[in-house]
Design an enzyme around this catalytic site. Structure first.
Site, mmCIF file in Angstrom:
data_model
loop_
_atom_site.group_PDB
_atom_site.id
_atom_site.type_symbol
_atom_site.label_atom_id
_atom_site.label_comp_id
_atom_site.label_asym_id
_atom_site.label_seq_id
_atom_site.Cartn_x
_atom_site.Cartn_y
_atom_site.Cartn_z
ATOM 1 N N SER A 37 0.922 -1.077 0.065
ATOM 2 C CA SER A 37 -0.059 -0.126 0.006
ATOM 3 C C SER A 37 0.780 1.140 -0.071
ATOM 4 O O SER A 37 0.358 2.336 -0.194
ATOM 5 C CB SER A 37 -0.855 -0.090 1.235
ATOM 6 O OG SER A 37 -0.133 0.040 2.454
ATOM 7 N N ASP A 325 -2.974 8.736 6.873
ATOM 8 C CA ASP A 325 -3.937 7.999 7.654
ATOM 9 C C ASP A 325 -2.944 7.090 8.495
ATOM 10 O O ASP A 325 -1.869 7.574 8.918
ATOM 11 C CB ASP A 325 -4.808 7.034 6.731
ATOM 12 C CG ASP A 325 -3.724 6.056 6.100
ATOM 13 O OD1 ASP A 325 -2.844 5.636 6.361
ATOM 14 O OD2 ASP A 325 -4.513 5.401 5.070
ATOM 15 N N HIS A 328 -0.040 5.435 6.395
ATOM 16 C CA HIS A 328 0.597 5.866 5.362
ATOM 17 C C HIS A 328 0.975 7.441 5.590
ATOM 18 O O HIS A 328 -0.180 8.295 5.930
ATOM 19 C CB HIS A 328 -0.269 5.748 3.958
ATOM 20 C CG HIS A 328 -0.665 4.177 4.150
ATOM 21 N ND1 HIS A 328 -1.913 3.820 4.744
ATOM 22 C CD2 HIS A 328 -0.185 3.133 3.553
ATOM 23 C CE1 HIS A 328 -1.937 2.397 4.316
ATOM 24 N NE2 HIS A 328 -0.811 2.036 3.727
#
Ligand SMILES: *[C@@H]1O[C@H](CO)[C@@H](O)[C@H](O)[C@H]1NC(C)=O
Ligand SMILES: *[C@@H]1O[C@H](CO)[C@@H](O)[C@H](O)[C@H]1NC(C)=O
Ligand SMILES: *[C@@H]1O[C@H](CO)[C@@H](O)[C@H](O)[C@H]1NC(C)=O
Length: 347
Positions: A37, A325, A328
């Site tokens: 991610s 977030d 990240h």
């Protein structure tokens, strides 16, 4: 088709001229990207059975065109790296397939929640493990061979950059989740790191076997330094130690690859240290908040739900936050990370 061939030819010639002229501006013909991610630019977004997706606002709020699947408010690390080596933003493989996006400058195969092991991240639904990301590269190369002569493809691939940032989820979304995965019941941490390395090396050599010659290999990120794991402004040392065991081995694998494959280049990026040092010195880099996310605050880790959702209220000044977030970085964080990476790694 003919137009495409001519266009690609012009690019290759332009790139090699630029390379001869100043040796730097356009270093690579293309870039092929593998990861999780931290690097996904939208590969999970068409999977209806995946919840590891960032295809909705407020993700992408600062990205031109809005949400893409990138786990940030704007650009991610690999976008800045592409810029640094003179390439445009790369399409995700999913968008190449779904929308026919151009493959001329390379493709991003990274998939959120994925890892080196096939079952890593499965609790989030469908993800694309490293092995399958490489299968997708094979499909891209098949497409390229339909457009170019074999000789041209070899030259083109030999001058392309391979970016790899994978492994953290094999801990975070596998080994450390004993209720979902058997790995911690089967292996101790040393054995597990060794297992991951055997596969990692094998996969790198598979990519090399396809004609790629220039590799940029990033350390697994410090999973203890994220809002979900930070405690009292401090990174979780236990978690970081576990990932460091992986990185120590990765460094020696890369060293080995270098000595055994002189026709290829392998750059090792100490991104774990880079990130922890950015975290420790966040204030000096202009970040006022480093232990809480702009979107979702500190405890965004609500079970297996996405960490920052459509109705989460976001912070007013995104540039003052290191984290977008709970896991990240913000675009501002990624920009500094990329600059630090360039300053410590030759690629
Ligand atoms: C660090 O993470 C481990 C593993 O998840 C956990 O058991 C431990 O309580 C954490 N330590 C702190 C200080 O939060
Ligand atoms: C976490 O989930 C629970 C149950 O769905 C919900 O009540 C709670 O508000 C959530 N917390 C956050 C921070 O989103
Ligand atoms: C990278 O190095 C350059 C040149 O030494 C310096 O100006 C720049 O501030 C460095 N970047 C970071 C983020 O440290």
């Amino acid at each position: 088709m003919m137009m495409k061939v001519a266009f690609l030819w012009i690019l290759i010639i332009a790139a090699s001229l630029a390379l001869e002229a100043n040796g730097d501006a356009t270093k690579y013909t293309a870039m092929y990207v593998f990861g999780d991610s931290l690097t996904d630019a939208g590969n999970n977004k068409y999977f209806i059975d995946s919840i590891a997706k960032a295809d909705h606002l407020p993700y992408g709020i600062d990205f031109s065109g809005g949400p893409t699947g990138r786990f940030s408010n704007g650009k991610i690390l690999v976008d800045f790296i592409a810029e640094m080596v003179g390439l445009p933003l790369l399409p995700s493989y999913a968008d190449v397939v779904a929308k026919g996006d151009s493959i001329l400058f390379g493709v991003n195969y990274a998939s959120a929640a994925a890892g080196i092991l096939r079952d890593t991240g499965y609790q989030f639904g469908r993800v694309i493990p490293f092995e399958e990301q490489i299968n997708n590269l094979r499909k891209t190369l098949g497409q390229l061979r339909g457009q170019l002569h074999e000789n041209e493809v070899s030259k083109y691939l030999a001058n392309a950059l391979v970016f790899v940032d994978i492994g953290a989820n094999d801990y975070f979304n596998n080994y450390l989740q004993a209720e979902y995965y058997p790995s911690s019941h089967i292996y101790n941490l040393e054995q597990f790191a060794d297992l991951l390395m055997t596969l990692y090396r094998k996969h790198i050599l598979e990519i090399q076997g396809l004609g790629l010659r220039k590799f940029l290999i990033l350390e697994a990120s410090p999973i203890g330094c994220a809002p979900i794991t930070i405690h009292n402004m401090k990174c979780n040392a236990t978690l970081n130690h576990i990932v460091a065991m992986f990185n120590t081995r990765l460094k020696s694998v890369v060293h080995d690859l270098k000595s055994n494959h002189p026709g290829s280049t392998f750059s090792y990026a100490p991104s774990f240290q880079i990130f922890t040092s950015l975290f420790d010195n966040a204030e000096a880099y202009g970040f006022k908040v480093k232990d809480s996310a702009c979107c979702g605050g500190r405890d965004g880790s609500n079970g297996t739900k996405p960490r920052c959702s459509k109705d989460t209220v976001i912070c007013p000044n995104r540039n003052e936050y290191l984290f977008w977030d709970a896991a990240h970085a913000t675009e501002a964080g990624n920009r500094i990370l990329a600059a630090l990476l360039r300053n410590t790694t030759s690629f």
